[in-house]
Design a protein around this motif. Structure first.
Motif, short mmCIF file in Angstrom:
data_model
loop_
_atom_site.label_atom_id
_atom_site.label_comp_id
_atom_site.label_asym_id
_atom_site.label_seq_id
_atom_site.Cartn_x
_atom_site.Cartn_y
_atom_site.Cartn_z
N ARG A 149 1.28 9.73 63.36
CA ARG A 149 2.16 8.75 62.72
C ARG A 149 2.46 7.59 63.66
NH1 ARG A 149 8.02 10.06 59.98
NH2 ARG A 149 8.83 7.96 60.20
N SER A 153 0.43 3.72 63.64
CA SER A 153 1.29 2.62 63.18
C SER A 153 1.59 1.63 64.29
CB SER A 153 2.58 3.17 62.58
OG SER A 153 3.30 3.86 63.57
N ARG A 353 -2.75 -5.51 52.45
CA ARG A 353 -1.65 -4.59 52.74
C ARG A 353 -0.29 -5.27 52.56
NH1 ARG A 353 -0.51 -0.64 51.98
NH2 ARG A 353 0.84 -0.20 53.75
N ASP A 357 2.27 -4.10 49.66
CA ASP A 357 3.62 -3.67 50.03
C ASP A 357 4.68 -4.56 49.38
OD1 ASP A 357 2.89 -1.51 51.47
OD2 ASP A 357 3.87 -2.13 53.35
N TYR A 373 -1.87 2.33 50.93
CA TYR A 373 -1.75 3.34 52.00
C TYR A 373 -2.10 2.66 53.33
CZ TYR A 373 -6.44 3.30 50.03
OH TYR A 373 -7.61 2.89 49.49
N PRO A 374 -1.58 3.22 54.42
CA PRO A 374 -1.90 2.64 55.73
C PRO A 374 -3.38 2.80 56.07
CG PRO A 374 -0.04 4.14 55.86
CD PRO A 374 -0.67 4.36 54.53
N THR A 375 -3.83 1.96 56.95
CA THR A 375 -5.23 2.02 57.37
C THR A 375 -5.29 1.94 58.90
OG1 THR A 375 -5.39 -0.36 57.20
CG2 THR A 375 -6.11 0.90 55.28
N ARG A 406 2.29 -3.30 62.06
CA ARG A 406 3.05 -2.06 61.95
C ARG A 406 3.86 -2.01 60.64
NH1 ARG A 406 8.07 -0.13 63.59
NH2 ARG A 406 8.73 -2.21 64.19
N LYS A 407 4.45 -3.18 60.29
CA LYS A 407 5.29 -3.24 59.09
C LYS A 407 4.48 -2.94 57.83
CE LYS A 407 6.56 -7.35 60.36
NZ LYS A 407 7.08 -8.73 60.38
N GLY A 409 1.53 -1.21 57.79
CA GLY A 409 0.68 -0.01 57.89
C GLY A 409 -0.76 -0.31 58.26
#
Lengths: 528, 179
Positions: A149, A153, A353, A357, A373-375, A406-407, A409
């Motif tokens: 995590r 990030s 992203r 978001d 989703y984050p990458t 980071r904000k 993802g």
């Protein structure tokens, strides 16, 4: 707990203890203070006593024999003075190490840090969702487990001299990310084409779960398309300008580009190569013929590249999927193209992203831009994409993602063997660091300046790290730790040094065995 | 050098501590020991192997005025006896069944002091059949480097097999850790 030594003295920064054990820098010990086990990291080890130098002159007589002869106790020369820095005790409330700010008293017994205490070094446990078990803490059997995590990030740097195991470590990280504990969406930007062996992941049962099987997608450079309308005017100019492009030509080109872009916005569609060419041609006024011709000549050269397309572009949704590893193999294209692809990929991803978001993009209206989703992107040879000196097309976008990603993802792993050539700001944004053997002093200096969590004594250890050993620091782990990277489940990544003599000999011997020896064409004088 | 028997050449007339004794050698003695040479005296623990540490023949007049005649005879015998030699002898260890480098019992006053033959000296310097001069380190401060160098010279002859190591020890003592 095994008592291994006794505290001798202390200084402002550390304390020393005497032991017969050969502690290596980076290993852990502990001591008891106020019912807390205080963890301490070994900084350096030196022999407590030296034999008189005269005892060392004779090549035949052992110093220990001389010492015994003279009445010195050889046992006195078996002790080490170990300097250690206090890490602290682990506070379960705050979930971090708290430094007691008091050094141990002289005479305090030093113990080996056991598995229970060492497990506090890790933020997460092995096998837990969001964990990445990448090896063992040096000198122990305790696992070193990173928090995925935090790692994905807040960005990751993997720094190592060539041959220190950098690509191998990237492989281990990818294996962990693709495991059923993480099911990550990972893309590797691969300038050497060495990561395709990671396709083993999709066939390896070790990575599969009940309903989970990771997917590996390998994209070759000829499959990569960049839509011309995705290029900015600066991109065009940087590609076209070989140093001979005048300011006048640049101004005309910009005028054509802006004109088309404005028109393009109105039409809500992307322009084509021909449309831009026609717009450039439309700027002819009888006085600027030679300038327009020069622009067109350059423009036609770049648009002839197969990579540039009117409609196709980087398919983000196809590249980024949870449980999918995408390897972009850009090994057979030039550096500026690699930078351009990286720049456009990062720009689109950031936009996607951010838009997803912020709910600008939805799955139905913008299926190609909707990434909920984050990458995580691994950039090999990161110094090519964000160089310390000079410019790269991808540098600004990369810096934007490193500071703001980071904000939204987007995690970046910067992999390099020359940190001194990598932009210092970019390196300092990587909040988890895996640093392997580095010998070059300027590279060490860059690491020291850019990575706050690595102390001076750990930097000094970098040249002496063995292949496969790394110092891991930053937010993915509770305290910096020296780790032996675990064995890979997948095949070895190419990029290892070639056994040149072996290959030469094998090739030559095979060639010779295939050669048919024929009779000489000239007559031999046999003396008859 | 005394190759044969252990020949008596003087007697203890004063004991300062378990290691240090004053030995009177009669003027008619044929043996004039030198600093660094070995001597022996029996104690209840065995043979105390000693080394000649110094000789006193001077007349310290400033002290003579402070002592009564009886005290002079006892404490400064060389003040009144100008014919004999007075040697300061230092006990290095005890040789009995084994070698002990710590002396726990001092010899008696009037105990005869004898020269030691080569065999006895070698026996004292062999521990588990290996040459050993560990009293060097133990008594370095007390004996001083000059005396230890003199002992080394004696041992070069007594322990030829250890001559290479003795040369290194001499170099160490001469350097006094300067290197």
């Amino acid at each position: 707990m095994t008592v291994v030594g006794t505290v001798l003295t202390h200084s402002k920064d550390d304390f020393t203890f005497i032991t017969k054990y050969q502690f290596k820098a980076g290993e852990f010990v502990c001591y008891l203070m106020n019912c807390n086990h205080i963890l301490a990291r070994v900084r350096h080890t030196e022999p407590l006593n030296d034999y008189p130098v005269e005892f060392l002159f004779d090549a035949v007589i052992d110093a220990s024999d001389l010492a015994a002869f003279y009445g010195l106790d050889n046992n006195d020369y078996q002790y080490y003075r170990v300097s250690a820095a206090v890490v602290g005790y682990f506070d379960r409330t705050f979930n971090e190490f708290v430094n007691p700010r008091v050094k141990p008293l002289s005479g305090t017994k030093i113990e080996l840090a056991d598995a229970q205490i060492l497990s506090d070094v890790n933020r997460v446990s092995k096998g837990e969702v969001g964990s990445a078990h990448i090896g063992t803490i040096m000198g122990t059997n305790s696992g070193a487990v990173l928090s995925v995590r935090e790692m994905v990030s807040q960005h990751l740097s993997i720094i190592a001299a060539t041959g220190a195991g950098k690509s191998y470590t990237v492989g281990v990280i990818v294996e962990e990310l693709m495991s059923k504990n993480n099911m990550a969406s990972v893309l590797i930007f691969d300038p050497h084409g060495e990561y395709s062996v990671l396709s083993d992941i999709q066939d390896n049962p070790a990575f599969c779960g009940d309903d989970y099987r990771p997917k590996v997608k390998i994209v070759k450079s000829d499959q990569i398309k960049i839509r011309v309308s995705d290029l900015r005017v600066a991109d065009f100019i940087s590609i076209m300008d070989d140093g001979s492009m005048t300011e006048k030509m640049k101004t005309f080109f910009k005028k054509a580009y802006d004109k088309l872009k404005k028109d393009d916005k109105r039409k809500i569609r992307n322009f084509t190569k021909n449309e831009l060419q026609e717009t450039i041609e439309s700027l002819r006024d009888g006085k600027n013929e030679s300038t327009i011709e020069a622009i067109l000549w350059r423009y036609k050269i770049i648009t002839a590249e197969k990579m540039f397309d009117d409609y196709q572009t980087i398919p983000l949704r196809s590249y980024f999927q949870p449980g999918q590893l995408t390897i972009i193999d850009v090994s057979n294209i030039g550096e500026w193209k690699q930078q351009l692809i990286a720049d456009i990929l990062l720009r689109h991803l950031f936009d996607a992203r951010k838009g997803t978001d912020n709910e600008y993009y939805s799955e139905h209206k913008h299926p190609d831009r909707y990434i909920p989703y984050p990458t995580f992107i691994i950039l090999e040879e990161a110094h090519r994409f964000a160089p310390q000196a000079g410019e790269a097309k991808s540098k600004n976008m990369l810096k934007t993602i490193l500071s703001e990603g980071r904000k939204f993802g987007i995690g970046i792993a910067m992999v390099t063997q020359r940190p001194s050539k990598l932009d210092a700001d970019s390196l300092s944004q990587c909040m988890t660091q895996i640093t392997m053997r580095i010998i070059n002093p300027s590279d060490q200096k860059q690491i020291e300046q850019s990575i706050e969590s690595v102390s001076r004594d750990l930097i000094e250890e970098l040249p002496s790290l063995a292949r496969g050993q790394a110092i891991i620091s930053g937010v993915a782990i509770n305290t910096p730790v020296t780790v032996s990277i675990r064995s890979r489940c997948t095949a070895q990544i190419r990029g290892q040094s070639k056994d040149a003599p072996g290959i030469w000999r094998a090739y030559k011997l095979e060639q010779d065995s295939n050669t048919i020896v024929t009779a000489p064409s000239h007559k031999l004088n046999v003396g008859v | 050098m005394n190759e044969g028997s252990n020949q008596i050449f003087g007697e203890i007339i004063r004991i300062d501590n378990v290691n240090t004794y004053l030995v009177k050698v009669q003027s008619e003695s044929s043996f004039e020991p030198g600093v660094g040479e070995f001597a022996g005296v029996n104690s209840c623990d065995g043979l105390v192997v000693c080394v000649i540490k110094g000789v006193q023949r001077s007349v310290p007049e400033e002290l003579a005025t402070l002592l009564s005649f009886e005290q002079e005879l006892k404490y400064l015998p060389y003040n009144t006896d100008f014919k004999s030699s007075y040697y300061i002898v230092f006990g290095l260890g005890v040789l009995s069944d084994d070698i002990k480098y710590r002396i726990r019992t001092a010899p008696q006053i009037r105990s005869p002091v004898k020269r030691l033959n080569k065999e006895t000296i070698r026996k004292f310097h062999l521990k588990d059949d290996k040459p050993n001069i560990s009293y060097f380190n133990q008594y370095r401060e007390t004996l001083g480097d000059d005396l230890l160098l003199a002992i080394s010279d004696e041992l070069m002859y007594m322990l030829p097999e250890a001559s290479r190591m003795l040369l290194i020890v001499k170099k160490y003592l001469e350097g006094s850790g300067k290197l």
